[in-house]
Write a protein that holds these residues in place. Structure first.
Motif, PDB file in Angstrom:
ATOM      1  N   LEU A  97       0.829  -1.204   0.000  1.00 45.63           N
ATOM      2  CA  LEU A  97       0.000   0.000   0.000  1.00 45.63           C
ATOM      3  C   LEU A  97       0.859   1.248   0.000  1.00 45.63           C
ATOM      4  O   LEU A  97       0.598   2.193  -0.737  1.00 45.63           O
ATOM      5  N   ALA A  98       1.916   1.208   0.808  1.00 50.80           N
ATOM      6  CA  ALA A  98       2.781   2.385   0.893  1.00 50.80           C
ATOM      7  C   ALA A  98       3.405   2.657  -0.466  1.00 50.80           C
ATOM      8  O   ALA A  98       3.511   3.819  -0.886  1.00 50.80           O
ATOM      9  N   GLY A  99       3.792   1.603  -1.162  1.00 56.05           N
ATOM     10  CA  GLY A  99       4.381   1.776  -2.479  1.00 56.05           C
ATOM     11  C   GLY A  99       3.408   2.435  -3.439  1.00 56.05           C
ATOM     12  O   GLY A  99       3.781   3.337  -4.197  1.00 56.05           O
ATOM     13  N   LEU A 100       2.158   2.008  -3.366  1.00 52.85           N
ATOM     14  CA  LEU A 100       1.157   2.582  -4.270  1.00 52.85           C
ATOM     15  C   LEU A 100       0.837   4.025  -3.902  1.00 52.85           C
ATOM     16  O   LEU A 100       0.711   4.886  -4.770  1.00 52.85           O
ATOM     17  N   ILE A 101       0.722   4.294  -2.605  1.00 53.48           N
ATOM     18  CA  ILE A 101       0.441   5.672  -2.175  1.00 53.48           C
ATOM     19  C   ILE A 101       1.570   6.579  -2.624  1.00 53.48           C
ATOM     20  O   ILE A 101       1.347   7.669  -3.151  1.00 53.48           O
ATOM     21  N   HIS A 102       2.797   6.091  -2.458  1.00 56.80           N
ATOM     22  CA  HIS A 102       3.956   6.872  -2.869  1.00 56.80           C
ATOM     23  C   HIS A 102       3.878   7.170  -4.356  1.00 56.80           C
ATOM     24  O   HIS A 102       4.118   8.292  -4.791  1.00 56.80           O
ATOM     25  N   LEU A 134      -8.981  -3.898  -1.228  1.00 55.98           N
ATOM     26  CA  LEU A 134      -9.081  -2.491  -1.623  1.00 55.98           C
ATOM     27  C   LEU A 134     -10.513  -2.160  -2.048  1.00 55.98           C
ATOM     28  O   LEU A 134     -11.064  -1.125  -1.675  1.00 55.98           O
ATOM     29  N   ARG A 135     -11.104  -3.052  -2.805  1.00 48.04           N
ATOM     30  CA  ARG A 135     -12.495  -2.879  -3.235  1.00 48.04           C
ATOM     31  C   ARG A 135     -13.401  -2.715  -2.018  1.00 48.04           C
ATOM     32  O   ARG A 135     -14.250  -1.822  -1.954  1.00 48.04           O
ATOM     33  N   LYS A 172     -16.488   1.070   1.450  1.00 41.98           N
ATOM     34  CA  LYS A 172     -16.893   1.540   2.782  1.00 41.98           C
ATOM     35  C   LYS A 172     -17.002   3.053   2.829  1.00 41.98           C
ATOM     36  O   LYS A 172     -17.686   3.597   3.684  1.00 41.98           O
ATOM     37  N   ASN A 173     -16.278   3.729   1.952  1.00 42.60           N
ATOM     38  CA  ASN A 173     -16.282   5.189   1.913  1.00 42.60           C
ATOM     39  C   ASN A 173     -17.673   5.658   1.480  1.00 42.60           C
ATOM     40  O   ASN A 173     -18.143   5.306   0.403  1.00 42.60           O
ATOM     41  N   ASP A 222      -6.822   4.031   4.225  1.00 39.44           N
ATOM     42  CA  ASP A 222      -7.697   3.355   5.184  1.00 39.44           C
ATOM     43  C   ASP A 222      -7.252   1.915   5.393  1.00 39.44           C
ATOM     44  O   ASP A 222      -7.252   1.397   6.517  1.00 39.44           O
ATOM     45  N   LEU A 223      -6.869   1.280   4.291  1.00 39.55           N
ATOM     46  CA  LEU A 223      -6.446  -0.113   4.397  1.00 39.55           C
ATOM     47  C   LEU A 223      -5.162  -0.211   5.206  1.00 39.55           C
ATOM     48  O   LEU A 223      -4.974  -1.144   5.996  1.00 39.55           O
TER      49      LEU A 223
END
Lengths: 338, 164
Positions: free
Chosen positions: A265-270, B92-93, B98-99, B139-140
């Protein structure tokens, strides 16, 4: 709008709950509740296939007069679990700056055995000796759990036969090869009474009589007699049984699994945020709707246009040169050709 | 790979047919001759090509893993993730759905032999699909933090109860 999400929100208002029911050096059994099945399954999948460990990847065979073929032995060596404590601070060898081997990306183990007696000789994992510099004193040691301290049997030698080889162990994940799997098996179970009817149990007369109850059956309320089927119900409690293959302790597998998801997730957010220019998100939509895309004037069609043309219209807002789609050979080459 | 591409570009500049030139393997020495002729005649395009090759190499180290698919609008967008699968997609889906500002979210893996995962997000007015995606990712991450902490607590509790 107020049927499903609201029901789930109530149940999840407390947040996820973890309860451990058994933990020792090879397995941890725990219950994850108030979480969604999608998250529980992500955790299961990540623990199976995406936690980095150390395993033998290259074998240089100097001498092999045993009855087994070189590649057969190499395969067996690869499957031996190696202690992966501290593998986090290692690099994948493909990311390492060194040429070949260094203590940051590899551990070298040697095996040299010759049968000099008159009885057949057994070669065990304990005979694999780490010989390179290591970042800590246990990383790369073969995992030995049996009482005699032998470890897995690698091969047997007749009198006079000899093996001499050098193994290079690397960091990897089980998605690439199962030898890097930290877990031997992961039990994943929910709804032991099959109230949700996710299972269609095969039976001759009566499924209740013929199927043994799950070990978790007593943890949940059995269905009442004549209870109507609740079609709004969703699975909510998940029973994990994580069994380690030895390279990482079972509780570390769980923690590392969550960490791997977070790194993803961090990689994607970055990646999403680094392309953002000063004009913020709203300007980002110019790209896909740009007239260049609709006309597809050049021969390359939709592939390059939304991203390659007009650098600062690229979907992530960065200047054209910073997005890979802006610098594709086609995109960049256009200036040369026209 | 980059080398092969740069070779292909050359005949295009010379105005010849790429496919015909490249196809027979026996033509390799010949195409090398072309290269030397090119270098002799003008250095300009050569330089440009070298730069292109360099850029390509950089690219391969740093591939963009998320892209917006064509046809997206601010509130309804499809994203393509490279090298992601059900592990991330389903969670993720769920979290994006949830948003309360999100009208619709779904994911698909269009073909099992391509390591690609598509996510479709449609939002209500007032937010954008990209913002919803980014919120979903954060959020995840938060959910992971919570579960991680809860697991460590549970481990400590278990250790305490086992020792006492």
């Amino acid at each position: 709008m107020d049927y499903d999400p609201m029901v789930m929100d109530d149940a999840e208002a407390m947040g996820p709950v973890v309860k451990i029911s058994q933990a020792d050096s090879v397995r941890v059994k725990y219950q994850l509740s108030n979480a969604d099945i999608s998250f529980a399954n992500s955790l299961r999948r990540v623990m199976l296939a995406e936690i980095p460990t150390l395993a033998i990847d290259l074998v240089e065979i100097e001498e092999n007069s045993s009855v087994l073929a070189d590649e057969f032995i190499a395969h067996r060596l690869g499957l031996i679990p190696l202690n992966s404590e501290g593998v986090d601070s290692m690099f994948f060898s493909r990311d390492c700056d060194c040429d070949g081997t260094c203590e940051r990306c590899t551990v070298t183990l040697t095996l040299h055995a010759k049968c000099t007696g008159d009885e057949n000789m057994h070669v065990f994992a304990r005979d694999l000796v780490p010989t390179s510099e290591r970042i800590n004193s246990v990383l790369g040691n073969p995992i030995i759990t049996d009482a005699d301290g032998l470890g897995p049997l690698i091969l047997k030698l007749r009198p006079g036969q000899e093996v001499k080889l050098v193994c290079i162990a690397k960091k990897g994940i089980a998605k690439e090869h199962a030898k890097w799997a930290p877990s031997a098996a992961i039990g994943f179970e929910y709804d032991p009474h099959n109230k949700l009817h996710h299972l269609d149990l095969w039976y001759e007369q009566d499924p209740k009589a013929e199927w043994p109850p799950s070990e978790y059956a007593e943890w949940e309320e059995p269905p009442q007699e004549g209870e109507p089927f609740d079609y709004d119900a969703v699975p909510n409690r998940f029973y994990f049984n994580v069994e380690s293959a030895g390279s990482l302790p079972p509780d570390v597998i769980v923690s590392e699994g969550i960490k791997v998801i977070q790194q993803k997730l961090a990689g994607l957010i970055h990646e999403l945020s680094e392309g953002d220019g000063g004009d913020g998100m709203n300007g980002d939509y110019g790209g896909p709707r740009s007239p260049e895309y609709a006309t597809g004037a050049d021969g390359f069609g939709g592939y390059t246009t939304p991203f390659g043309n007009g650098g600062n219209q690229s979907s992530w807002g960065g200047a054209g040169g910073t997005t890979p789609y802006g610098t594709t050979p086609y995109g960049a080459g256009q200036s040369t050709w026209s | 790979m980059p080398r092969a591409k740069s070779k292909k570009e050359e005949p295009v500049e010379a105005g010849s047919d790429v496919v015909m030139e490249e196809a027979p393997p026996s033509h390799q020495p010949e195409s090398r001759d072309d290269m030397s002729v090119d270098q002799d005649e003008n250095d300009g395009p050569e330089d440009v090509e070298d730069e292109e090759v360099d850029e390509e190499e950089e690219e391969e180290e740093d591939v963009q893993r998320v892209r917006l698919l064509p046809g997206s609008t601010p509130t309804a967008a499809s994203f393509e993730f490279l090298n992601e699968g059900h592990t991330l997609g389903n969670a993720l889906r769920y979290i994006i759905m949830k948003n309360p500002d999100v009208e619709f979210c779904a994911y698909a893996i269009p073909h099992p032999s391509e390591a690609k995962m598509n996510v479709r997000i449609q939002t209500f007015e007032g937010t954008t699909a990209i913002q919803a995606l980014e919120k979903g990712l954060r959020d995840l991450q938060e959910l992971c933090d919570v579960v991680s902490d809860k697991f460590i607590d549970a481990k400590e509790k278990f250790a305490a109860s086992a020792s006492s």
